[in-house]
Enzyme design. Sequence first.
Site, PDB file in Angstrom:
ATOM      1  N   GLY A 127     -13.284  44.879  31.467  1.00  0.00           N
ATOM      2  CA  GLY A 127     -14.013  43.811  32.147  1.00  0.00           C
ATOM      3  C   GLY A 127     -14.974  44.335  33.208  1.00  0.00           C
ATOM      4  O   GLY A 127     -16.145  43.916  33.257  1.00  0.00           O
ATOM      5  N   ILE A 128     -14.505  45.245  34.033  1.00  0.00           N
ATOM      6  CA  ILE A 128     -15.367  45.758  35.114  1.00  0.00           C
ATOM      7  C   ILE A 128     -16.344  46.803  34.573  1.00  0.00           C
ATOM      8  O   ILE A 128     -17.560  46.725  34.828  1.00  0.00           O
ATOM      9  CB  ILE A 128     -14.503  46.322  36.266  1.00  0.00           C
ATOM     10  CG1 ILE A 128     -13.753  45.162  36.956  1.00  0.00           C
ATOM     11  CG2 ILE A 128     -15.373  47.087  37.263  1.00  0.00           C
ATOM     12  CD1 ILE A 128     -12.852  45.564  38.103  1.00  0.00           C
ATOM     13  N   ASP A 175     -11.135  59.759  26.204  1.00  0.00           N
ATOM     14  CA  ASP A 175      -9.885  59.669  26.957  1.00  0.00           C
ATOM     15  C   ASP A 175     -10.079  60.512  28.212  1.00  0.00           C
ATOM     16  O   ASP A 175     -10.250  61.734  28.130  1.00  0.00           O
ATOM     17  CB  ASP A 175      -8.734  60.224  26.088  1.00  0.00           C
ATOM     18  CG  ASP A 175      -7.396  60.161  26.802  1.00  0.00           C
ATOM     19  OD1 ASP A 175      -7.369  59.904  28.029  1.00  0.00           O
ATOM     20  OD2 ASP A 175      -6.368  60.382  26.135  1.00  0.00           O
ATOM     21  N   TYR A 215       0.567  51.700  41.239  1.00  0.00           N
ATOM     22  CA  TYR A 215      -0.881  51.477  41.067  1.00  0.00           C
ATOM     23  C   TYR A 215      -1.572  51.630  42.425  1.00  0.00           C
ATOM     24  O   TYR A 215      -2.573  52.334  42.558  1.00  0.00           O
ATOM     25  CB  TYR A 215      -1.102  50.069  40.507  1.00  0.00           C
ATOM     26  CG  TYR A 215      -2.551  49.628  40.440  1.00  0.00           C
ATOM     27  CD1 TYR A 215      -3.368  50.052  39.402  1.00  0.00           C
ATOM     28  CD2 TYR A 215      -3.085  48.782  41.408  1.00  0.00           C
ATOM     29  CE1 TYR A 215      -4.695  49.640  39.336  1.00  0.00           C
ATOM     30  CE2 TYR A 215      -4.404  48.373  41.345  1.00  0.00           C
ATOM     31  CZ  TYR A 215      -5.210  48.793  40.311  1.00  0.00           C
ATOM     32  OH  TYR A 215      -6.519  48.387  40.250  1.00  0.00           O
TER      33      TYR A 215
END
Length: 265
Positions: free
Chosen positions: A19-20, A65, A157
């Site tokens: 999304g970002i 990756d 996170y």
Amino acid sequence: MITLEMTDRVTLVTGAGGGIGGGIANVFAQAGAKVYAADLEWEDAQATAAPLLSEGFAVEAVELDVTRKDRIAALVERIVEKDGKIDHLINSAGIMVSKPYMETTDDEFRKILEVNLVGVNNCCQAVLKQMIPRRQGKIVNVLSASSRMGSDFFSHYSASKFGLMGLTQSIGLAAARHNINVNGICPGVVITRLGEKQGGRLIQQMARYSGKDEALLQENVRKSIPLRRFQSGEDIGHTALFLCSDLAANITCQAINVCGGMRMN
Ligand SMILES: NC(=O)c1ccc[n+]([C@@H]2O[C@H](COP(=O)([O-])OP(=O)(O)OC[C@H]3O[C@@H](n4cnc5c(N)ncnc54)[C@H](O)[C@@H]3O)[C@@H](O)[C@H]2O)c1
């Protein structure tokens, strides 16, 4: 003339299938840059690139990756061979695990650090190798509101994003003597698929653990933001564009909140 135009500039965006990252790729392409939209999931990178390509913008979807240094080195080499340089690196690839602190496993913690922290470092080092001899380049790392405040629901996170804040400042200092700017952006809440593959998206997980309604929770989160709206990928892209422009020539080692007023430090 004051301009944010990026014609003849080459931009590499990681996590561009998200999304970002997708919003960032969109903004840079529309500003005229040649954009390499890189993601672990080639189909997602392609979903970002395809509509832009059909509108005539210069975008190439690539599979990458960020935990694989060999793959990053090969991609950087290929871009430099083709376009002669990389002007901007925007690190948006990231993962999230949201669940109570005591339930998070060592493997989950290691994986978060591997992607969110080591992965960004891998990309920065590889791209800096070609930016330094040219004494030109901009790097923007996507940090988080969680780089500024801990959480018992996405603790690891948050740790990765605090670490990334320190790494951004440190790389910024190392790069400054080569005339290269390195900054971070701290988004507030952008509704994306972040966390989906790691057990569930944040608000989905909050609903699951609290037994509350997900839509209601999402609305409460929105109302807790001073500007009363979530951020978009393009909001983050606009700030990244500014940071990569000549207008931000004197800005480095900084982290800019794009969070509708959620954080003020
Ligand atoms: N969504 C938010 O509210 C929010 C808030 C603050 C910060 N962020 C940060 O923004 C960044 C982008 O998140 P998003 O919300 O767009 O999530 P997203 O899940 O939509 O996008 C993340 C992308 O990263 C990719 N990715 C994951 N592991 C990868 C790897 N090893 N190599 C390359 N790509 C990989 C995924 O395939 C995905 O397309 C992340 O770093 C996230 O921590 C998000």
